[in-house]
Design an enzyme around this catalytic site. Sequence first.
Site, PDB file in Angstrom:
ATOM      1  N   ASP A  14      10.559  10.341 -30.783  1.00 51.87           N
ATOM      2  CA  ASP A  14      11.324  10.432 -29.523  1.00 51.87           C
ATOM      3  C   ASP A  14      11.979   9.101 -29.144  1.00 51.87           C
ATOM      4  O   ASP A  14      12.213   8.828 -27.971  1.00 51.87           O
ATOM      5  CB  ASP A  14      10.422  10.905 -28.372  1.00 51.87           C
ATOM      6  CG  ASP A  14       9.671  12.177 -28.701  1.00 51.87           C
ATOM      7  OD1 ASP A  14      10.324  13.147 -29.126  1.00 51.87           O
ATOM      8  OD2 ASP A  14       8.430  12.191 -28.556  1.00 51.87           O
ATOM      9  N   LYS A  17      16.560   8.447 -32.118  1.00 47.10           N
ATOM     10  CA  LYS A  17      17.176   8.266 -33.436  1.00 47.10           C
ATOM     11  C   LYS A  17      18.430   9.119 -33.629  1.00 47.10           C
ATOM     12  O   LYS A  17      19.371   8.712 -34.287  1.00 47.10           O
ATOM     13  CB  LYS A  17      16.153   8.617 -34.529  1.00 47.10           C
ATOM     14  CG  LYS A  17      14.924   7.740 -34.533  1.00 47.10           C
ATOM     15  CD  LYS A  17      13.949   8.151 -35.631  1.00 47.10           C
ATOM     16  CE  LYS A  17      13.333   9.506 -35.398  1.00 47.10           C
ATOM     17  NZ  LYS A  17      12.486   9.575 -34.176  1.00 47.10           N
ATOM     18  N   GLY A  41      13.220  16.851 -32.687  1.00 47.37           N
ATOM     19  CA  GLY A  41      14.266  17.225 -31.753  1.00 47.37           C
ATOM     20  C   GLY A  41      15.171  16.044 -31.487  1.00 47.37           C
ATOM     21  O   GLY A  41      14.745  15.042 -30.916  1.00 47.37           O
ATOM     22  N   HIS A  42      16.420  16.132 -31.933  1.00 46.58           N
ATOM     23  CA  HIS A  42      17.365  15.047 -31.732  1.00 46.58           C
ATOM     24  C   HIS A  42      18.424  15.491 -30.723  1.00 46.58           C
ATOM     25  O   HIS A  42      19.191  16.415 -30.980  1.00 46.58           O
ATOM     26  CB  HIS A  42      18.017  14.647 -33.056  1.00 46.58           C
ATOM     27  CG  HIS A  42      17.062  13.977 -33.990  1.00 46.58           C
ATOM     28  ND1 HIS A  42      17.342  13.716 -35.309  1.00 46.58           N
ATOM     29  CD2 HIS A  42      15.806  13.489 -33.784  1.00 46.58           C
ATOM     30  CE1 HIS A  42      16.305  13.101 -35.868  1.00 46.58           C
ATOM     31  NE2 HIS A  42      15.370  12.960 -34.963  1.00 46.58           N
ATOM     32  N   GLN A 225      10.404  12.240 -36.302  1.00 45.15           N
ATOM     33  CA  GLN A 225       9.147  11.687 -35.773  1.00 45.15           C
ATOM     34  C   GLN A 225       9.193  10.149 -35.771  1.00 45.15           C
ATOM     35  O   GLN A 225      10.254   9.565 -35.681  1.00 45.15           O
ATOM     36  CB  GLN A 225       7.938  12.218 -36.555  1.00 45.15           C
ATOM     37  CG  GLN A 225       7.634  13.684 -36.295  1.00 45.15           C
ATOM     38  CD  GLN A 225       8.401  14.632 -37.190  1.00 45.15           C
ATOM     39  OE1 GLN A 225       8.569  14.393 -38.370  1.00 45.15           O
ATOM     40  NE2 GLN A 225       8.867  15.729 -36.637  1.00 45.15           N
ATOM     41  N   ASP A 334      18.668   1.091 -20.136  1.00 41.82           N
ATOM     42  CA  ASP A 334      19.070   1.401 -18.764  1.00 41.82           C
ATOM     43  C   ASP A 334      17.945   2.024 -17.938  1.00 41.82           C
ATOM     44  O   ASP A 334      17.974   1.964 -16.699  1.00 41.82           O
ATOM     45  CB  ASP A 334      20.280   2.342 -18.770  1.00 41.82           C
ATOM     46  CG  ASP A 334      20.025   3.599 -19.579  1.00 41.82           C
ATOM     47  OD1 ASP A 334      19.681   3.475 -20.771  1.00 41.82           O
ATOM     48  OD2 ASP A 334      20.156   4.717 -19.030  1.00 41.82           O
ATOM     49  N   THR A 415      22.477   2.030 -24.250  1.00 40.06           N
ATOM     50  CA  THR A 415      22.465   1.864 -22.796  1.00 40.06           C
ATOM     51  C   THR A 415      22.746   3.179 -22.059  1.00 40.06           C
ATOM     52  O   THR A 415      23.146   3.177 -20.900  1.00 40.06           O
ATOM     53  CB  THR A 415      23.515   0.823 -22.376  1.00 40.06           C
ATOM     54  OG1 THR A 415      24.814   1.238 -22.856  1.00 40.06           O
ATOM     55  CG2 THR A 415      23.189  -0.540 -22.945  1.00 40.06           C
TER      56      THR A 415
END
Length: 430
Positions: A14, A17, A41-42, A225, A334, A415
């Site tokens: 998470d 990537k 999950g991307h 992962q 951010d 950012t």
Amino acid sequence: MQKNIVILGTQWGDEGKGKIVDYLSQNSSYVVRYHGGHNAGHTLVVENKKIVLHIIPSGLLHPNVIGIISNGVVISISELVKEIEMLKKHNFFIKKRLFISHSASLILPFHITMDIVREKKLGVNSIGTTGRGIGPAYEDKVARRSLRVGDLKDENKLSIKLKNIVDYYNNQLVSIYQHASFNYKIILKDLLKFKNIINDMIVDTTMMLHKAIQNKKSIIFEGAQGSLLDIDHGTYPYVTSSNSTIGGVITGTGVGPKNLDYILGVTKVYSTRVGNGPFPTELFNNIDEYLSKKGNEFGSTTGRKRRTGWLDGVALRYSIQLNSLSALCITKLDVLDNLKEIKICTAYQDINTLEIYTNVSFVNLENIKPIYETYPGWMQNTSGIKKIEDLPKAAKNYIKSIEKIAGIPVDMISTGPDRNDTILVRNLFV
């Protein structure tokens, strides 16, 4: 210039990537998913469109990129087809641009059921899997009984192998878990239906990649992962079922190490973890609530709330060593904008002996507490900044501190969620 870049996570997954793969893929010819399954999950944001990919390589959102799902991946054909259809609805067309290894193992309905009933039986001792059948599918691969994508080409062979493996699982599901059995003919019918959709995509991806290397094409290898979930080197047994560290690239694609030019480790500016297992810097206070809300820390695959913590410099150094990282990409800068102070764990202390460790393996994390260094926050908006000189001074100092702790440079900074909310400190392709 041709350059082959590996992008992998340094934490418990998470890390963001997918966005980084998407951003860098505009300068590459191929993007390769090399391990894991649709438990990844991307999340990508392109022109205000939110796209969540689980199995298709993130770089395919660029029309000139060729995507490869290689032999190290375990594939649910039904989920793959769903993803292809989802992309079509968003006007992303991948026909003749996506190729699947004939050696990749299949995830089938009984794998998913076995994953779920095992976790349920373990109760409070469960691993915290995504329930997607990933572990059982890898077990079959290692036990040399799995169905592979190439088996779809021969209906008779497929039928015989499928019947045998369904019998194997039915015996356990009925006798041990008191679960209903599966009818292999129903599964076979579905597989043949999906086979007609992906048939032209099934190739020898290893040979395809070697040809691309010979033709001096740039390749991005996309990890799923994170390193601390690696089956061999992670926080075992609370890990994934594949090698999420650098070795997974080599075994999962057939591309040798001398063809990997640059290894980029993606790191959040804080830490998160989904599921069970040790988490040295975990927070249980209002900072946890802030990071969860501001960082939208809910799993792309499961929707589960992620556990949050300060950045763990000890774990980061461990990942850098494991993967021979060239540099870091830090994400979600951010998210820290409104914090008056920020902490980084720089060492562990054994609560029994009081001994301090700056480098440690993940054999036993139950008896340690983190030692922190505290940094001033910048209390300014950094969202969407695209040049490092435009960052607040305290943010730049924080990044320099990460570089000092890590011992390698930070070459990229994210950012914000959009692909263009990115600072490229150094051109990775030269």
